[in-house]
Write a protein that holds these residues in place. Sequence first.
Motif, PDB file in Angstrom:
ATOM      1  N   ALA A  29      29.014  27.499  47.038  1.00  0.00           N
ATOM      2  CA  ALA A  29      29.364  26.604  48.136  1.00  0.00           C
ATOM      3  C   ALA A  29      30.801  26.179  47.913  1.00  0.00           C
ATOM      4  CB  ALA A  29      28.447  25.389  48.154  1.00  0.00           C
ATOM      5  N   ILE A  30      31.511  25.912  49.002  1.00  0.00           N
ATOM      6  CA  ILE A  30      32.896  25.459  48.922  1.00  0.00           C
ATOM      7  C   ILE A  30      32.924  24.015  49.408  1.00  0.00           C
ATOM      8  CG2 ILE A  30      35.262  25.805  49.724  1.00  0.00           C
ATOM      9  CD1 ILE A  30      34.463  28.774  50.228  1.00  0.00           C
ATOM     10  N   ILE A  79      26.601  36.389  40.506  1.00  0.00           N
ATOM     11  CA  ILE A  79      27.697  35.458  40.228  1.00  0.00           C
ATOM     12  C   ILE A  79      28.974  36.219  39.912  1.00  0.00           C
ATOM     13  CG2 ILE A  79      28.521  33.691  38.621  1.00  0.00           C
ATOM     14  CD1 ILE A  79      25.552  32.796  38.418  1.00  0.00           C
ATOM     15  N   ASP A  80      28.876  37.312  39.166  1.00  0.00           N
ATOM     16  CA  ASP A  80      30.068  38.126  38.896  1.00  0.00           C
ATOM     17  C   ASP A  80      30.728  38.556  40.202  1.00  0.00           C
ATOM     18  OD1 ASP A  80      29.691  37.921  36.168  1.00  0.00           O
ATOM     19  OD2 ASP A  80      28.724  39.879  35.959  1.00  0.00           O
ATOM     20  N   ALA A  81      29.915  39.017  41.147  1.00  0.00           N
ATOM     21  CA  ALA A  81      30.453  39.416  42.456  1.00  0.00           C
ATOM     22  C   ALA A  81      30.991  38.209  43.206  1.00  0.00           C
ATOM     23  CB  ALA A  81      29.368  40.116  43.269  1.00  0.00           C
ATOM     24  N   ALA A  82      30.284  37.072  43.121  1.00  0.00           N
ATOM     25  CA  ALA A  82      30.700  35.866  43.840  1.00  0.00           C
ATOM     26  C   ALA A  82      32.013  35.313  43.305  1.00  0.00           C
ATOM     27  CB  ALA A  82      29.602  34.807  43.742  1.00  0.00           C
ATOM     28  N   ARG A  83      32.258  35.443  42.012  1.00  0.00           N
ATOM     29  CA  ARG A  83      33.551  35.006  41.450  1.00  0.00           C
ATOM     30  C   ARG A  83      34.694  35.740  42.160  1.00  0.00           C
ATOM     31  NH1 ARG A  83      34.271  33.482  35.371  1.00  0.00           N
ATOM     32  NH2 ARG A  83      32.184  33.099  34.569  1.00  0.00           N
ATOM     33  N   ALA A 134      35.027  34.601  45.866  1.00  0.00           N
ATOM     34  CA  ALA A 134      35.657  33.291  46.027  1.00  0.00           C
ATOM     35  C   ALA A 134      37.162  33.377  45.773  1.00  0.00           C
ATOM     36  CB  ALA A 134      35.013  32.275  45.087  1.00  0.00           C
ATOM     37  N   LEU A 135      37.564  34.078  44.710  1.00  0.00           N
ATOM     38  CA  LEU A 135      38.994  34.208  44.412  1.00  0.00           C
ATOM     39  C   LEU A 135      39.723  34.965  45.519  1.00  0.00           C
ATOM     40  CD1 LEU A 135      38.820  34.950  40.588  1.00  0.00           C
ATOM     41  CD2 LEU A 135      39.700  32.859  41.666  1.00  0.00           C
ATOM     42  N   ASP A 180      41.254  32.385  53.297  1.00  0.00           N
ATOM     43  CA  ASP A 180      40.183  32.737  54.223  1.00  0.00           C
ATOM     44  C   ASP A 180      39.172  31.597  54.311  1.00  0.00           C
ATOM     45  OD1 ASP A 180      38.690  34.278  55.933  1.00  0.00           O
ATOM     46  OD2 ASP A 180      37.770  35.493  54.367  1.00  0.00           O
ATOM     47  N   GLY A 181      38.445  31.528  55.434  1.00  0.00           N
ATOM     48  CA  GLY A 181      37.370  30.554  55.595  1.00  0.00           C
ATOM     49  C   GLY A 181      37.862  29.132  55.397  1.00  0.00           C
ATOM     50  N   PRO A 182      37.136  28.323  54.601  1.00  0.00           N
ATOM     51  CA  PRO A 182      37.530  26.929  54.407  1.00  0.00           C
ATOM     52  C   PRO A 182      38.916  26.743  53.806  1.00  0.00           C
ATOM     53  CG  PRO A 182      35.268  27.266  53.716  1.00  0.00           C
ATOM     54  CD  PRO A 182      35.834  28.631  54.002  1.00  0.00           C
TER      55      PRO A 182
END
Length: 197
Positions: free
Chosen positions: A99-100, A170-174, A177-178, A185-187
Amino acid sequence: MTSFAAGRTIVIRDMIYGRSFTEWPQRVIEDRGNELRVLLIPGTKGLGPALWIKSMRENDPAARGELLQAYARREWEMAPWTWQRNTRLAIMYTDRYFAIAPMWNERGEFRCWYVNFQLPFTRTADGVDTSDLHLDLIVDPDLNCHWKDEDEYVLAIRLGLVPIEWQHAIDAARGQALAMVERRDGPFSEDWRSIPL
């Protein structure tokens, strides 16, 4: 499940082993189906793990490690806690392992984006459930990034709190997010000078 109307207060819960370890009432700002925006303001009364509350009150980092061990034993206790200082808008997703959260200080000044790695949310009758995955990324207003709680994440893995399939996610999500930060992008592209009320 139907979407939540803007202005409604819903309960956001972190869950593990079928039990909650946080419960916070938060006001819906916007529900886009796969993206939910909820606001948490100082003075909100909720529930959190007693050891986490101890770590906050006493500035005791050791209590955080004790808490992870309590989760692993399935023996944590909940206690009331009042949210303090920062206002937080959590932007949660049904298909992302983070979540951001744009955050503002007591004077209403934008502080940072707090990227909380967590399970994609699922809806309940009165809110949503997720689970904090013990890893965070702080993104400053100038978009500099700082990893937080990596030691807790390693301990959570060792204690069996983060299964291997979540670790891969989580590895993919890191990276995701970066990449969002790098692309604005996004928020990270939105103007957060004022708190959305």
